[in-house]
Design a protein around this motif. Structure first.
Motif, PDB file in Angstrom:
ATOM      1  N   SER A   1      43.108  38.708  42.728  1.00  0.00           N
ATOM      2  CA  SER A   1      43.917  39.064  43.899  1.00  0.00           C
ATOM      3  C   SER A   1      43.174  39.993  44.842  1.00  0.00           C
ATOM      4  N   ALA A   2      42.169  40.709  44.310  1.00  0.00           N
ATOM      5  CA  ALA A   2      41.379  41.612  45.140  1.00  0.00           C
ATOM      6  C   ALA A   2      40.119  40.965  45.705  1.00  0.00           C
ATOM      7  N   CYS A   3      39.825  39.729  45.279  1.00  0.00           N
ATOM      8  CA  CYS A   3      38.642  39.029  45.777  1.00  0.00           C
ATOM      9  C   CYS A   3      38.765  38.729  47.268  1.00  0.00           C
ATOM     10  N   THR A   4      37.645  38.664  47.934  1.00  0.00           N
ATOM     11  CA  THR A   4      37.606  38.245  49.324  1.00  0.00           C
ATOM     12  C   THR A   4      37.261  36.756  49.384  1.00  0.00           C
ATOM     13  N   ALA A   5      38.078  35.981  50.071  1.00  0.00           N
ATOM     14  CA  ALA A   5      37.793  34.547  50.245  1.00  0.00           C
ATOM     15  C   ALA A   5      36.768  34.386  51.347  1.00  0.00           C
ATOM     16  N   GLN A   6      35.694  33.701  51.066  1.00  0.00           N
ATOM     17  CA  GLN A   6      34.623  33.535  52.044  1.00  0.00           C
ATOM     18  C   GLN A   6      34.662  32.149  52.663  1.00  0.00           C
TER      19      GLN A   6
ATOM     20  N   PRO B   1      30.485  45.036  43.814  1.00  0.00           N
ATOM     21  CA  PRO B   1      30.507  43.823  44.636  1.00  0.00           C
ATOM     22  C   PRO B   1      30.300  42.529  43.850  1.00  0.00           C
ATOM     23  N   PHE B   2      29.895  42.622  42.587  1.00  0.00           N
ATOM     24  CA  PHE B   2      29.703  41.433  41.757  1.00  0.00           C
ATOM     25  C   PHE B   2      30.932  41.104  40.912  1.00  0.00           C
ATOM     26  N   ARG B   3      31.927  41.960  40.906  1.00  0.00           N
ATOM     27  CA  ARG B   3      33.051  41.793  39.981  1.00  0.00           C
ATOM     28  C   ARG B   3      33.898  40.564  40.272  1.00  0.00           C
ATOM     29  N   CYS B   4      34.023  40.200  41.532  1.00  0.00           N
ATOM     30  CA  CYS B   4      34.788  38.994  41.853  1.00  0.00           C
ATOM     31  C   CYS B   4      34.096  37.767  41.271  1.00  0.00           C
ATOM     32  N   GLU B   5      32.807  37.608  41.551  1.00  0.00           N
ATOM     33  CA  GLU B   5      32.029  36.488  41.018  1.00  0.00           C
ATOM     34  C   GLU B   5      32.112  36.453  39.495  1.00  0.00           C
ATOM     35  N   TYR B   6      32.019  37.615  38.878  1.00  0.00           N
ATOM     36  CA  TYR B   6      32.056  37.719  37.416  1.00  0.00           C
ATOM     37  C   TYR B   6      33.409  37.249  36.863  1.00  0.00           C
ATOM     38  N   ALA B   7      34.492  37.727  37.468  1.00  0.00           N
ATOM     39  CA  ALA B   7      35.831  37.348  37.007  1.00  0.00           C
ATOM     40  C   ALA B   7      36.092  35.859  37.217  1.00  0.00           C
ATOM     41  N   VAL B   8      35.690  35.336  38.363  1.00  0.00           N
ATOM     42  CA  VAL B   8      35.886  33.916  38.644  1.00  0.00           C
ATOM     43  C   VAL B   8      35.125  33.060  37.638  1.00  0.00           C
ATOM     44  N   THR B   9      33.894  33.455  37.313  1.00  0.00           N
ATOM     45  CA  THR B   9      33.098  32.697  36.350  1.00  0.00           C
ATOM     46  C   THR B   9      33.768  32.677  34.986  1.00  0.00           C
TER      47      THR B   9
ATOM     48  N   VAL C   1      34.113  35.077  46.862  1.00  0.00           N
ATOM     49  CA  VAL C   1      33.574  33.744  46.600  1.00  0.00           C
ATOM     50  C   VAL C   1      34.167  32.803  47.642  1.00  0.00           C
ATOM     51  N   PRO C   2      33.607  31.598  47.803  1.00  0.00           N
ATOM     52  CA  PRO C   2      34.206  30.636  48.744  1.00  0.00           C
ATOM     53  C   PRO C   2      35.685  30.428  48.457  1.00  0.00           C
ATOM     54  N   SER C   3      36.468  30.293  49.520  1.00  0.00           N
ATOM     55  CA  SER C   3      37.923  30.234  49.381  1.00  0.00           C
ATOM     56  C   SER C   3      38.384  29.107  48.455  1.00  0.00           C
ATOM     57  N   ALA C   4      37.739  27.941  48.528  1.00  0.00           N
ATOM     58  CA  ALA C   4      38.149  26.819  47.675  1.00  0.00           C
ATOM     59  C   ALA C   4      37.944  27.158  46.197  1.00  0.00           C
TER      60      ALA C   4
ATOM     61  N   GLU D   1      40.661  29.769  45.127  1.00  0.00           N
ATOM     62  CA  GLU D   1      41.975  29.167  44.899  1.00  0.00           C
ATOM     63  C   GLU D   1      41.985  28.330  43.626  1.00  0.00           C
ATOM     64  N   ALA D   2      40.881  27.637  43.349  1.00  0.00           N
ATOM     65  CA  ALA D   2      40.788  26.857  42.117  1.00  0.00           C
ATOM     66  C   ALA D   2      40.829  27.769  40.901  1.00  0.00           C
ATOM     67  N   ALA D   3      40.182  28.931  40.983  1.00  0.00           N
ATOM     68  CA  ALA D   3      40.185  29.881  39.871  1.00  0.00           C
ATOM     69  C   ALA D   3      41.590  30.435  39.634  1.00  0.00           C
ATOM     70  N   LYS D   4      42.304  30.714  40.704  1.00  0.00           N
ATOM     71  CA  LYS D   4      43.680  31.208  40.547  1.00  0.00           C
ATOM     72  C   LYS D   4      44.562  30.166  39.876  1.00  0.00           C
ATOM     73  N   ALA D   5      44.383  28.901  40.253  1.00  0.00           N
ATOM     74  CA  ALA D   5      45.151  27.827  39.624  1.00  0.00           C
ATOM     75  C   ALA D   5      44.759  27.678  38.155  1.00  0.00           C
ATOM     76  N   SER D   6      43.467  27.790  37.865  1.00  0.00           N
ATOM     77  CA  SER D   6      42.996  27.675  36.485  1.00  0.00           C
ATOM     78  C   SER D   6      43.520  28.820  35.628  1.00  0.00           C
ATOM     79  N   LEU D   7      43.552  30.008  36.191  1.00  0.00           N
ATOM     80  CA  LEU D   7      44.047  31.161  35.443  1.00  0.00           C
ATOM     81  C   LEU D   7      45.488  30.946  34.995  1.00  0.00           C
ATOM     82  N   ALA D   8      46.272  30.339  35.854  1.00  0.00           N
ATOM     83  CA  ALA D   8      47.675  30.091  35.514  1.00  0.00           C
ATOM     84  C   ALA D   8      47.820  29.135  34.334  1.00  0.00           C
ATOM     85  N   SER D   9      46.793  28.318  34.078  1.00  0.00           N
ATOM     86  CA  SER D   9      46.859  27.337  32.989  1.00  0.00           C
ATOM     87  C   SER D   9      46.259  27.856  31.679  1.00  0.00           C
ATOM     88  N   ILE D  10      45.586  29.022  31.725  1.00  0.00           N
ATOM     89  CA  ILE D  10      44.954  29.556  30.521  1.00  0.00           C
ATOM     90  C   ILE D  10      46.014  30.186  29.617  1.00  0.00           C
ATOM     91  N   PRO D  11      46.092  29.761  28.350  1.00  0.00           N
ATOM     92  CA  PRO D  11      47.097  30.327  27.435  1.00  0.00           C
ATOM     93  C   PRO D  11      46.859  31.811  27.191  1.00  0.00           C
TER      94      PRO D  11
END
Length: 248
Positions: free
Chosen positions: A243-248, A210-218, A58-61, A64-74
């Protein structure tokens, strides 16, 4: 005589040494291929995350936003499913955006290529179209009627999963909005949707890697947006996938 024997020995040694170098180089190439996941050894998984490099990006921004959001999910245990019913999330496919079309038709119109509409419905009731399904990689011809179930609308975060991870405490209106939120909806292959059921990231992933990154981010985006939690296993799987996603 001794001198000739010495030269012959050196020639034989040179030939065997060359073979040895080739063998070592070949073994190194095989090992490297195994490490990065390009070569599979039966019964032995490659130890590096690069073995998941085919899960897309997914796009790099956004990543990175998804990684930050994941850290905030209880992270909590799954609550009992007691009291869950589809009706807890209101009328199925309500017209929550008040555009005159129900949510199912809105998503079909958005996700199908070349959608055809029933005359007189204001481009609302989708009669046919083509789905290039990202979950499975299949191309599916949608026809309204007896084959309507060939294409189904997936709640990316399933309603039952949401119920067990925070939605029990929501108002009826919030549950209705969640069930009809386009950000959490996607057209997909019907049998694959049935297979997914109410599975979360730890128990079900799209067959099309190839859809798993998009799926996990969503899923991370939706859960963070609605204040839903994850189990420890789901949170760990989400982190692994991001961590395995490719930043586009």
């Amino acid at each position: 005589m001794l001198q000739r024997s010495s030269r012959a020995y050196r020639r034989r040694r040179g030939r065997s040494g060359g073979v040895g170098i080739v063998a070592v180089a070949g073994l190194a190439a095989l090992t490297l291929g195994w490490l990065v996941g390009l070569i599979r050894v039966p019964g032995i998984e490659s130890p590096l995350p690069a073995a998941q490099a085919g899960i897309g990006g997914v796009p790099s921004a956004r990543l990175e936003a998804a990684k930050a959001s994941l850290a905030s999910i209880p992270v909590k245990g799954r609550a009992p499913k007691t009291g869950y019913a589809r009706t807890q999330f209101g009328q199925a496919w309500a017209d929550t955006d008040r555009n005159g079309c129900d949510t199912r038709n809105d998503i079909l119109a958005r996700d199908l290529a070349d959608p055809a509409f029933k005359p007189g419905t204001g481009d609302c009731v989708v009669l046919s179209g083509t789905l290039h399904d990202p979950y499975t990689g299949k191309t599916i011809d949608f026809q309204r009627g007896g084959r309507s179930a060939d294409v189904q609308i997936d709640h990316v975060v399933p309603l039952s999963d949401a119920w067990q991870k925070g939605a029990q405490q929501w108002t009826a209106q919030k549950r209705l909005e969640f069930a009809n939120d386009p950000a959490n909806l996607r057209a997909m292959d019907g049998p694959a949707n049935q297979e997914k059921g109410d599975g979360d990231l730890a128990t079900w992933l799209p067959p099309n890697k190839p859809f798993r990154c998009e799926y996990a981010v969503t899923i991370v985006e939706v859960k963070a947006s609605y204040g839903l939690w994850m189990t420890d296993a789901e949170h760990a799987k989400a982190a692994d996938l991001l961590s395995a996603c490719t930043a586009q």
